[in-house]
Design an enzyme around this catalytic site. Structure first.
Site, PDB file in Angstrom:
ATOM      1  N   HIS A   1       0.840  -1.210   0.000  1.00  0.00           N
ATOM      2  CA  HIS A   1       0.000   0.000   0.000  1.00  0.00           C
ATOM      3  C   HIS A   1       0.872   1.256   0.000  1.00  0.00           C
ATOM      4  O   HIS A   1       1.212   1.801   1.044  1.00  0.00           O
ATOM      5  CB  HIS A   1      -0.925  -0.004   1.219  1.00  0.00           C
TER       6      HIS A   1
ATOM      7  N   LEU B   1       2.661   6.331  -5.120  1.00  0.00           N
ATOM      8  CA  LEU B   1       3.861   6.807  -5.816  1.00  0.00           C
ATOM      9  C   LEU B   1       3.608   8.141  -6.523  1.00  0.00           C
ATOM     10  O   LEU B   1       4.539   8.766  -7.013  1.00  0.00           O
ATOM     11  CB  LEU B   1       4.348   5.757  -6.819  1.00  0.00           C
ATOM     12  N   ARG B   2       2.363   8.565  -6.582  1.00  0.00           N
ATOM     13  CA  ARG B   2       1.970   9.922  -7.031  1.00  0.00           C
ATOM     14  C   ARG B   2       2.178  10.189  -8.519  1.00  0.00           C
ATOM     15  O   ARG B   2       1.828  11.267  -8.991  1.00  0.00           O
ATOM     16  CB  ARG B   2       2.709  11.000  -6.231  1.00  0.00           C
TER      17      ARG B   2
ATOM     18  N   ASP C   1      -9.102   3.499  -3.498  1.00  0.00           N
ATOM     19  CA  ASP C   1      -8.432   4.037  -2.309  1.00  0.00           C
ATOM     20  C   ASP C   1      -8.235   5.542  -2.381  1.00  0.00           C
ATOM     21  O   ASP C   1      -8.011   6.120  -3.435  1.00  0.00           O
ATOM     22  CB  ASP C   1      -7.070   3.380  -2.102  1.00  0.00           C
TER      23      ASP C   1
ATOM     24  N   HIS D   1     -10.646   1.059   1.056  1.00  0.00           N
ATOM     25  CA  HIS D   1     -10.475   2.116   2.058  1.00  0.00           C
ATOM     26  C   HIS D   1     -11.824   2.201   2.781  1.00  0.00           C
ATOM     27  O   HIS D   1     -12.781   2.752   2.238  1.00  0.00           O
ATOM     28  CB  HIS D   1     -10.125   3.409   1.334  1.00  0.00           C
TER      29      HIS D   1
ATOM     30  N   HIS E   1      -5.285  -0.319   5.476  1.00  0.00           N
ATOM     31  CA  HIS E   1      -4.928   0.542   6.628  1.00  0.00           C
ATOM     32  C   HIS E   1      -5.956   0.561   7.763  1.00  0.00           C
ATOM     33  O   HIS E   1      -6.573   1.578   8.043  1.00  0.00           O
ATOM     34  CB  HIS E   1      -4.619   1.968   6.161  1.00  0.00           C
TER      35      HIS E   1
ATOM     36  N   ASN F   1      -5.465   9.638   7.207  1.00  0.00           N
ATOM     37  CA  ASN F   1      -6.795   9.033   7.158  1.00  0.00           C
ATOM     38  C   ASN F   1      -6.662   7.565   6.800  1.00  0.00           C
ATOM     39  O   ASN F   1      -6.178   7.259   5.715  1.00  0.00           O
ATOM     40  CB  ASN F   1      -7.664   9.756   6.124  1.00  0.00           C
TER      41      ASN F   1
ATOM     42  N   ASP G   1       0.925   2.550   3.783  1.00  0.00           N
ATOM     43  CA  ASP G   1       0.116   3.668   3.296  1.00  0.00           C
ATOM     44  C   ASP G   1       1.002   4.900   3.061  1.00  0.00           C
ATOM     45  O   ASP G   1       0.614   6.030   3.367  1.00  0.00           O
ATOM     46  CB  ASP G   1      -1.042   3.991   4.254  1.00  0.00           C
TER      47      ASP G   1
ATOM     48  N   HIS H   1       3.548  14.009   0.724  1.00  0.00           N
ATOM     49  CA  HIS H   1       3.002  15.334   0.419  1.00  0.00           C
ATOM     50  C   HIS H   1       4.127  16.353   0.525  1.00  0.00           C
ATOM     51  O   HIS H   1       4.979  16.257   1.401  1.00  0.00           O
ATOM     52  CB  HIS H   1       1.881  15.714   1.398  1.00  0.00           C
TER      53      HIS H   1
END
Lengths: 438, 326
Positions: A61, A64-65, A153, A180, A233, A282, A309, A313
């Site tokens: 989980h 990688l954006r 997710d 999720h 998660h 979250n 997870d 950011h």
């Protein structure tokens, strides 16, 4: 090109091995595992005493954006972070921009991963087109392109009906639905666990029941459809109870817990730094009874997987008011140290169980080739240093983002080296490991 | 014979606030609270002079940074600053660069580059003052952050109670209304429990924060129980939009179940004080006869707001020590 890992303690739960064994690597494969193997022209790597050789760790989980949010992370920086954290493979979530709901996006991610050539990357596709919660994504196409599961997710699957359909349809391809779990109406505009600390700080609460409702919904639909439902998660004690009961009843459900949920509680919202946005994720950090229930579930076998997870950011995004900051923290490079320190050395689980949670079981949940040191398997190997003093420094993380609440923490237990396909892709200069990365 | 609490009420053991900011009551000691209240009493005298000005903050620059509309609090701070001879500047949302998408941190750092001594911040996010405190050299004064704290409101409430009752310790204070969304509640709970009052809080269960009983207060949804034998009844504003969140069915029903009427007040002590931080909703949380009645100290609260804010600004600037140095 052969390598002989000589003299380490090998722990390979899938094959029931725990003891001093040699491992002969031929090219990208494990050729032989045994005692006192002949060198036969191989490069010998003497594994220092105290280190543990185990099947490569798998984080099922991570975010990688890429594509779309490369200021937070890229596939290349993400896999660099993964191997530094001891992970030889990661499964990446589809909430990119655009969403991974097509073979095009899946192929792009796989191409970036091949170019980076560090950890293996297994994309997870979207349940619904654009993750909008309306139409099913082209799940067969996603599977064919390389996706190993589906999920919406970031959010729960929009409706019970859509989740039912996804379970039924994905079941045909033998891939799980990763969920999720959250009731969005109960979450509202909450930003922290509903409890004493959120009340004290004036932060809008998210009760544990918000997650557990989603778990109960999924469990019931997994029972209805007979398909494999995986809880992402997990953080609340009510969720753990629901999964435990479902497993006892024979429902095909598996679950994962993130290191921050077995380590921290909502007390971290107010101390040491009040309103630290790196304590905002979250599901949120929950109260002590929930944290303890996560540890209990990990110890008694209810929990299948530890997954991070990993949610990078940019610091600009986190350097804002608490309620405006995005949810999530990075986790790839802190997971092993937290698992050692908080679970193994704290006496909750033995080392073998740690390796099941971080390698054997994620491979089984996602039907991946890793998770064992079987002869003929890919030589994806993690070398652990159980007693290594680890000092976590956010600024030194390899991830493009540094959003961790564990900056400055001192822990015991880390990674010595990471091998993917027989190649040493990471060697920890702080660990007693004799060779450098290739 | 005096109790320890009364000694604390009247004889502070400290003479200055050894802190950079006023972020909330949560981390303040009873001695610091008493010091502010005592200083505020002295400041009140300034407001009764023909020339309402002292030079205490001469040459100091105070920026009032208000990201939420506020009449009472902002006016009160501005008057307090002017009476202390500070140079003041008020920045309100809508006229600032926030509408251009600037972050709070950048707004604050830009202001800070102009070397103010203090920033008085009102913001809709809990913890906004803590964020500024970490990145600014200027003293940060919390004028209300989200649903966290509104420390100067609690201080002016305490000053008002102390003036009437002579003490805080041992008084039964009932706080009734929207507890969940109230920063005034949190500051008052911290202050009143630290000073030894017996605090009861009351509201519909939908508007009570989780784990409220762990704050050292008694929690009830029966307003008669909260008001019984109370020395002080403090009402909190009910916002009209809360009905949309299904917190309660209607304003009419709220008034029936929780509204402070003269009949209910008869359960309290004969010399009960009625307080409200404003703005009031007449006929919702409070009946007009009560708001305008003999027990109401609502306008005294407003008057005391200026004195308390003068005291806070003066003490944060260094108090008597600063004046001696200057």
């Amino acid at each position: 090109m052969k390598k002989l890992l000589k003299g380490g303690r090998v722990v390979d739960p899938a094959n029931g091995l725990d003891g001093a064994f040699d491992i002969l690597i031929d090219g990208d494969r494990i050729a032989k595992v045994g005692r006192d193997l002949p060198v036969g022209g191989a490069t010998v790597i003497e594994v220092p005493a105290g280190l543990v050789v185990c099947p490569g760790l798998i984080d099922m989980h991570v975010h990688l954006r890429e594509p779309g949010q490369e200021h937070k992370e890229t596939v290349a920086t993400g896999v660099a972070s993964a191997v530094a954290g001891g992970f030889t493979a990661v499964a990446c979530m589809p909430n990119t921009s655009p969403v991974n709901d097509s073979a095009t996006v899946t192929s792009l991610i796989l191409a970036k991963a091949a170019a980076a050539n560090l950890a293996r990357v297994y994309p997870i596709g979207a349940v619904s087109k654009g993750q909008k919660g309306e139409l099913l994504a082209d799940i067969g196409e996603l599977k064919a392109a390389g996706c190993v599961a589906i999920t919406d997710d970031g959010h729960p699957t929009a409706t019970a009906l859509l989740l039912r359909r996804a379970l039924e349809y994905a079941g045909m391809f033998g891939i799980p639905v990763v969920e999720h779990c959250e009731d969005p109406t109960l979450k509202g505009d909450g930003v922290a666990h509903e409890g004493y600390h959120a009340s004290r700080l004036g932060l809008r609460g998210i009760p544990g029941a918000c997650e557990s409702l989603g778990v109960e919904r999924g469990v019931l639909l997994a029972e209805l459809t007979g398909s494999h439902f995986h809880v992402a998660h997990m953080s609340a004690r009510g969720s753990m109870r629901a999964v435990r009961k479902a497993k006892e009843a024979g429902v095909r459900v598996t679950c994962e817990v993130a290191p921050h949920h077995f380590t921290l509680t909502d007390e971290a919202l107010g101390t040491p730094v009040p309103y630290d946005t790196n304590t905002k994720m979250n599901p949120p950090l929950r109260e002590t009874a929930d944290r303890d229930a996560m540890i209990q579930g990990i110890a008694d076998g209810t929990v299948d997987v530890i997954a991070t997870d990993h949610a990078p950011h940019h610091y600009d995004e986190k350097k804002v008011e608490f309620d405006r900051a995005p949810f999530g923290i990075v986790g790839l490079e802190t997971a092993v140290a937290l698992t050692f320190d908080r679970l193994v050395h704290a006496g909750h689980i033995p080392l073998r169980r740690m390796i099941e949670l971080l390698s054997v079981n994620p491979a089984r949940v996602l039907n991946l080739p890793g998770g064992s040191l079987s002869e003929g398997a890919a030589a994806d190997i993690t070398v652990l240093a159980p007693d290594l003093p680890v000092h976590i420094e956010a600024a030194k993380l390899r991830s493009r983002s540094k959003n961790t609440p564990f900056d400055g923490w001192q822990l015991r237990g880390g990674v010595a080296a990471t091998l993917v396909g027989g190649r040493i892709v990471y060697a920890n200069p702080a660990a007693p490991w004799p060779v450098v990365a290739e | 014979m005096t109790t320890i609490g009364e000694q604390i009420d009247s004889t502070p053991a400290v003479t200055s606030l050894r802190r950079k900011d006023l972020l909330g009551i949560a981390d303040m000691s009873p001695e610091e609270i008493a010091l502010i209240l005592d200083t505020a009493e002295a400041m009140k005298e300034v407001g009764s002079r023909p020339i309402k000005k002292v030079p205490a903050l001469r040459g100091k620059t105070v920026v009032n940074l208000f990201f939420e509309p506020s009449t009472r609090t902002r006016t009160s701070f501005e008057i307090a600053e002017k009476r202390l001879s500070a140079d003041t500047l008020s920045v309100a949302i809508g006229t600032s660069s926030v509408v251009k998408g600037e972050t709070l941190a950048d707004t604050a750092l830009n202001l800070e580059a102009m070397s103010p001594d203090m920033i008085v911040l009102r913001h809709s996010s809990s913890g906004a003052c803590h964020l500024l405190s970490r990145i600014c050299r200027s003293a940060i004064v919390n004028a209300g952050d989200g649903t966290n704290e509104h420390p100067t409101q609690a201080l002016l409430d305490a000053l008002t109670i102390r003036e009437r009752k002579g003490r805080l310790r041992g008084l039964k204070v009932a706080i009734v209304g929207d507890l969940l969304h109230s920063r005034v509640l949190r500051s008052n709970i911290h202050l009143l429990t630290k000073m030894g009052a017996d605090v009861w809080v009351c509201g519909p269960p939908t508007l009570v924060p989780a784990e409220m009983s762990r704050f050292g207060v008694r929690v009830t949804s029966f307003v008669d129980e909260a008001v019984a034998d109370a020395d002080v009844v403090m009402l909190l504003r009910i916002q009209l939009e809360r009905m949309e969140g299904a917190y309660f069915p209607s304003l009419r029903e709220y008034f029936q179940v929780f509204g402070m009427t003269e009949a209910r007040l008869r359960l309290a002590k004969p010399d009960v004080m009625i307080m409200h931080p404003g703005p009031m909703n007449r006929g919702v949380e409070i009946a007009s006869e009560v708001a305008d009645g003999p027990y109401s100290v609502i306008l005294d609260q407003v008057a005391n707001g200026v004195a308390v804010r003068m005291a806070v600004l003066y003490l944060l600037a260094g108090g008597a020590e600063h004046e001696e140095a200057a």
